[in-house]
Design a protein around this motif. Structure first.
Motif, PDB file in Angstrom:
ATOM      1  N   GLY A 180     -13.809 -10.655 -48.209  1.00  0.00           N
ATOM      2  CA  GLY A 180     -13.036 -10.957 -47.004  1.00  0.00           C
ATOM      3  C   GLY A 180     -12.117 -12.153 -47.175  1.00  0.00           C
ATOM      4  N   GLU A 181     -12.414 -13.014 -48.143  1.00  0.00           N
ATOM      5  CA  GLU A 181     -11.573 -14.190 -48.410  1.00  0.00           C
ATOM      6  C   GLU A 181     -10.643 -13.952 -49.598  1.00  0.00           C
ATOM      7  OE1 GLU A 181     -11.413 -16.979 -46.586  1.00  0.00           O
ATOM      8  OE2 GLU A 181     -12.828 -16.049 -45.174  1.00  0.00           O
ATOM      9  N   ASN A 182     -10.506 -12.675 -50.025  1.00  0.00           N
ATOM     10  CA  ASN A 182      -9.646 -12.312 -51.158  1.00  0.00           C
ATOM     11  C   ASN A 182     -10.044 -13.007 -52.462  1.00  0.00           C
ATOM     12  OD1 ASN A 182      -7.921 -10.543 -49.648  1.00  0.00           O
ATOM     13  ND2 ASN A 182      -6.942 -12.367 -48.765  1.00  0.00           N
ATOM     14  N   VAL A 183     -11.344 -13.188 -52.614  1.00  0.00           N
ATOM     15  CA  VAL A 183     -11.918 -13.735 -53.851  1.00  0.00           C
ATOM     16  C   VAL A 183     -12.660 -12.598 -54.544  1.00  0.00           C
ATOM     17  CG1 VAL A 183     -13.630 -15.345 -54.786  1.00  0.00           C
ATOM     18  CG2 VAL A 183     -12.143 -16.059 -52.913  1.00  0.00           C
ATOM     19  N   PRO A 184     -12.548 -12.459 -55.864  1.00  0.00           N
ATOM     20  CA  PRO A 184     -13.275 -11.383 -56.545  1.00  0.00           C
ATOM     21  C   PRO A 184     -14.762 -11.432 -56.203  1.00  0.00           C
ATOM     22  CG  PRO A 184     -11.750 -12.448 -58.062  1.00  0.00           C
ATOM     23  CD  PRO A 184     -11.729 -13.255 -56.804  1.00  0.00           C
ATOM     24  N   PRO A 185     -15.322 -10.376 -55.615  1.00  0.00           N
ATOM     25  CA  PRO A 185     -16.741 -10.381 -55.233  1.00  0.00           C
ATOM     26  C   PRO A 185     -17.675 -10.642 -56.410  1.00  0.00           C
ATOM     27  CG  PRO A 185     -15.601  -8.536 -54.213  1.00  0.00           C
ATOM     28  CD  PRO A 185     -14.642  -9.133 -55.196  1.00  0.00           C
ATOM     29  N   ALA A 186     -17.244 -10.252 -57.617  1.00  0.00           N
ATOM     30  CA  ALA A 186     -18.086 -10.450 -58.803  1.00  0.00           C
ATOM     31  C   ALA A 186     -18.146 -11.904 -59.240  1.00  0.00           C
ATOM     32  CB  ALA A 186     -17.580  -9.585 -59.955  1.00  0.00           C
ATOM     33  N   ALA A 187     -17.428 -12.800 -58.543  1.00  0.00           N
ATOM     34  CA  ALA A 187     -17.487 -14.223 -58.893  1.00  0.00           C
ATOM     35  C   ALA A 187     -18.923 -14.733 -58.845  1.00  0.00           C
ATOM     36  CB  ALA A 187     -16.611 -15.039 -57.943  1.00  0.00           C
TER      37      ALA A 187
END
Length: 455
Positions: A180-187
């Motif tokens: 939702g924050e446009n950050v790669p979920p796999a981070a």
């Protein structure tokens, strides 16, 4: 549906993270802070669902221990796994505290100018991909993952099976928030498969897959990681915590330090394991201390022969007594309500004992003598030495570093609390105005002319 074998599953997960590392490393500080703030808000808003998932873990532990006759063991196991509303509140506060920390990535430090005008500096950059293996509770684990993310690292996390449902719920929440924050979920990738081999596959990873490991847990996990891993271990909190009570120590202060160091939280690596006491003060100091440990705090005390002979055992049935120490007690990091006590003739004997058994974790001295305090700090090989202060203060927040992922007793790289800065590596950046390493193959007088002829 046939489940993918764990080795193949982990290989695919680690392979997919390689393409995520660069985008995560390039995230700006505000983007990372917004994501962590959103995660804190989501956990606060969905506290009931998180506690419901944790309740499944509590029930699973209770079911596993059905038939166990030792009721205290069952209560302790259940209490260890259970989270409550206060834990969730603390977790939210921890996350918001990490948001408030400065972004370390890209920071320039140690700037210096060379005689030839070259300006050399260090720049902080993420390590890359970190493997996190932890037997700690979800609150502590999420703090570790948040710190790694704030430092621009991708993490692949494997937690203890005791919190499988809790971690699974947190993993879903994290993926939703990051996306939702446009950050790669796999981070922040949480391994939800129950097989133990998942942890082994992380340990066996190559430098092409994972850049470093963070290992938090008991001696068994640490030993396996050290013997198995082919990559650097960034955080390794193995080793003993020693305390030395000097001949001229303030005895009231010394007792407070030891009570705090052992009774506050006996299962922490900075909980004191061995206390060395100067012979000249032992008779007036040890009996009261040992009796408090046994009776007031229910801590087992293992004493050297001198200590045992000085503190006569009570012949009453059911009365807790001092236990004669064996050789293994001087080498044990207890992680439990247990303490070893030894009387020594002088500072030299104390330093020799720590050198033989210390393993470089934490040490403290209680003394009024400045020269002995300095000698102790110079000669003791430990990641932190405290003078007239509790070893429980060996932590990032006490040392002004903010939160930390744990402590490192390693003799290379960062020792002590592994905070945000230690979760980055340093690369040199040099600013020049045309400086060359000499002798240059072309005479200096002709450098400019020859370069210009090429255009």
């Amino acid at each position: 549906m046939v489940e993918v074998p764990i080795k193949m599953y982990m290989t695919n997960v680690l392979k997919s993270l390689k393409g995520v590392a660069r985008p995560v490393a390039l995230l700006s500080g505000p983007v990372k802070d917004r994501a962590l703030s959103a995660l804190a808000d989501a956990i606060e808003a969905q506290a009931e669902k998180l506690l419901a998932a944790n309740k499944e873990d509590v029930l699973a532990v209770g079911k596993l221990l059905e038939g166990e006759k030792d009721k205290d063991r069952v209560k302790a196991a259940v209490a260890r796994v259970r989270l409550d509303e206060e834990d969730v509140t603390e977790l939210v506060v921890l996350l918001r505290g990490i948001v408030d920390l400065p972004n370390p990535v890209g920071e320039m430090i140690d700037q210096r100018e060379q005689p030839n005008g070259l300006l050399v500096t260090h720049m902080r950059m993420p390590h890359g991909i970190l493997g996190v293996l932890s037997e700690l509770n979800p609150k502590r684990n999420l703090e570790i993952l948040a710190l790694c993310f704030k430092a621009g690292n991708v993490t692949v996390f494997r937690g203890a099976p005791d919190w499988m449902h809790t971690h699974r719920y947190l993993g879903t929440l994290i993926r939703t928030v990051l996306d939702g924050e446009n950050v790669p979920p796999a981070a922040i990738t949480m391994i939800e498969r129950p097989e133990k081999d998942a942890a082994l596959e992380i340990m066996r990873a190559t430098r092409q897959q994972i850049d470093a490991l963070i290992v938090r847990g008991g001696p068994g996990l640490r030993k396996t990681a050290v013997e198995t891993s082919r990559i650097p271990i960034l955080c390794h909190d193995g080793g003993l915590c020693h305390g030395y009570i000097d001949a001229d120590a303030d005895l009231a202060m010394a007792q407070n330090l030891i009570v705090n160091a052992k009774a506050q939280k006996a299962d922490e690596p900075t909980s004191v394991d061995t206390v060395l006491v100067h012979n000249s003060i032992a008779r007036q100091f040890l009996p009261a201390l040992v009796r408090r440990m046994l009776d007031e705090f229910n801590i087992d005390v293992y004493g050297c022969p001198k200590t045992v002979s000085m503190i006569a055992p009570q012949p009453l049935a059911g009365y807790r007594n001092l236990i004669p120490a064996q050789e293994e007690h001087w080498t044990t990091q207890f992680f439990a309500p247990a303490l070893a006590v030894k009387m020594v003739d002088n500072l030299d004997e104390a330093l020799s004992h720590i050198a033989q058994y210390g393993l470089g974790h934490t040490a403290f001295i209680c003394t009024r003598d400045y020269s002995r305090a300095l000698r102790f700090s110079r000669e003791v090989d430990a990641s932190a030495v405290l003078i007239n202060a509790s070893p429980r203060l060996h932590a990032g927040d006490s040392f002004g570093l903010g939160s930390d992922v744990g402590l490192s007793s390693a003799r290379v790289a960062t020792r002590g609390p592994i905070g945000l800065e230690a979760l980055t590596s340093l690369k040199y950046v040099a600013f020049g105005t045309g400086q060359l390493r000499h002798p240059h193959p072309v005479p200096v007088a002709y450098e400019d002319a020859i370069m210009l002829k090429r255009f």
